[in-house]
Write a protein that holds these residues in place. Structure first.
Motif, short mmCIF file in Angstrom:
data_model
loop_
_atom_site.label_atom_id
_atom_site.label_comp_id
_atom_site.label_asym_id
_atom_site.label_seq_id
_atom_site.Cartn_x
_atom_site.Cartn_y
_atom_site.Cartn_z
N LEU A 91 -49.66 58.24 37.16
CA LEU A 91 -49.33 58.75 36.30
C LEU A 91 -47.85 59.37 36.56
CD1 LEU A 91 -52.10 61.16 35.36
CD2 LEU A 91 -51.30 59.40 34.08
N GLY A 92 -47.41 59.68 37.84
CA GLY A 92 -46.26 59.83 38.25
C GLY A 92 -45.34 58.66 37.98
N PHE A 93 -45.71 57.71 38.17
CA PHE A 93 -44.99 55.97 38.00
C PHE A 93 -44.76 55.89 36.53
CE2 PHE A 93 -43.58 51.91 37.92
CZ PHE A 93 -43.38 51.51 39.26
N SER A 146 -49.82 52.94 25.53
CA SER A 146 -49.39 54.08 25.19
C SER A 146 -48.25 54.72 26.51
CB SER A 146 -50.15 55.12 24.66
OG SER A 146 -50.97 55.68 25.55
N LEU A 147 -48.85 54.16 27.67
CA LEU A 147 -47.87 54.80 28.67
C LEU A 147 -47.80 53.50 29.71
CD1 LEU A 147 -49.71 56.89 31.27
CD2 LEU A 147 -50.65 55.75 29.46
N TYR A 148 -46.67 53.47 30.61
CA TYR A 148 -46.44 52.35 31.69
C TYR A 148 -47.57 52.28 32.41
CZ TYR A 148 -43.79 49.36 34.38
OH TYR A 148 -43.29 48.31 35.12
N TYR A 149 -48.27 51.01 32.57
CA TYR A 149 -49.39 50.89 33.58
C TYR A 149 -48.73 50.11 34.86
CZ TYR A 149 -53.31 52.57 31.09
OH TYR A 149 -54.55 53.18 30.46
N SER A 150 -48.50 50.65 35.60
CA SER A 150 -48.04 49.95 36.92
C SER A 150 -49.34 49.19 37.51
CB SER A 150 -47.51 51.04 37.93
OG SER A 150 -48.33 52.04 38.29
N ASN A 151 -49.00 47.95 38.09
CA ASN A 151 -49.93 47.26 38.62
C ASN A 151 -50.56 47.91 40.05
OD1 ASN A 151 -47.98 46.28 40.04
ND2 ASN A 151 -48.24 43.99 39.53
N GLY A 152 -51.27 47.28 40.61
CA GLY A 152 -51.79 47.68 42.02
C GLY A 152 -52.93 46.87 42.34
N ILE A 153 -53.31 46.86 43.59
CA ILE A 153 -54.58 46.04 44.21
C ILE A 153 -55.82 46.51 43.47
CG2 ILE A 153 -56.03 45.89 46.25
CD1 ILE A 153 -53.56 46.76 48.12
N VAL A 194 -45.97 54.18 45.71
CA VAL A 194 -45.09 55.08 46.13
C VAL A 194 -43.86 54.28 46.48
CG1 VAL A 194 -44.34 56.82 47.77
CG2 VAL A 194 -46.71 56.75 46.49
N ARG A 195 -44.26 53.08 47.23
CA ARG A 195 -43.22 52.33 47.85
C ARG A 195 -42.28 51.53 46.93
NH1 ARG A 195 -44.26 46.63 51.20
NH2 ARG A 195 -42.19 46.33 51.93
N ALA A 196 -43.17 51.13 45.82
CA ALA A 196 -42.41 50.33 44.68
C ALA A 196 -41.60 51.34 43.85
CB ALA A 196 -43.36 49.71 43.77
#
Length: 202
Positions: A127-129, A147-154, A193-195
């Motif tokens: 959510l912070g991203f 409706s919001l930005y979905y950052s990818n991940g493992i 967080v790194r991204a």
């Protein structure tokens, strides 16, 4: 990690069904709430000691979770609809592990607490991203139209649902599965967080 590969396969049929539902006057928010209700029923069935039976409402819940967005796209997407959807998802994601803890607090308590903590941290970074991406005007459709930005991940939605299915199929192994999945959730959060640092440090 799998969402971007799954979306092109499931979005077309979901969109077709969503258009039919929208034409019949069914709202996206009502589909979201039905999906949440089914998810809570699945958690209750698990807590009562029947995880295999819980697979039916659990998978139906996730079908509804896919359909609410399709209905919204066919009618009109709203900010509140997106908010309700993510809130319902997070409640569902928390209740399933809690249900397994309630089955066996002594055997599953520590692993369940670790898993829920990892969900909490992973959700916070997600959510912070999204907030940072919105602030900087960044957009993505890799996980479909959201409706919001979905950052990818493992680990993303697809992996989490597969994990819940595994838990229902192999309930006696909840603890080791939860420790492994929780560790991967923490790793996903750390990478996010790194991204964010790389993109938004300035």
């Amino acid at each position: 990690m799998l969402d971007r590969h799954i979306r092109p396969l499931i979005d077309p049929p979901l969109n077709r069904i969503g258009c039919r539902m929208a034409a019949r006057g069914i709202s996206a928010n009502s589909v979201t709430l039905v999906g949440l209700g089914l998810g809570l029923v699945a958690a209750l069935v698990i807590a009562l000691g029947a995880p295999l039976l819980a697979l039916v409402p659990l998978l139906a819940s996730r079908l509804a979770d896919g359909l609410d967005g399709a209905v919204a796209r066919a009618k009109r997407q709203t900010d509140f609809g997106g908010y309700l959807d993510i809130a319902a998802d997070f409640l569902f994601y928390g209740m399933i592990p809690l249900a397994f803890v309630l089955i066996d607090p002594a055997g599953n308590g520590a692993a369940g607490a670790f898993l829920l903590a990892s969900f909490y941290v992973n959700g916070t970074t997600f959510l912070g991203f999204a907030i940072l991406a919105e602030k900087h005007g960044h957009r993505t459709t890799a996980q479909g139209q959201k409706s919001l930005y979905y950052s990818n991940g493992i680990l993303e939605g697809t992996e989490t649902i597969l994990f819940f299915v595994l838990l229902c199929l192999f309930a006696p192994y909840f603890a080791p599965l939860a420790w492994v999945f929780g560790a991967l959730c923490f790793l996903t959060a750390a990478l996010r967080v790194r991204a964010a640092y790389r993109i938004y440090v300035n």
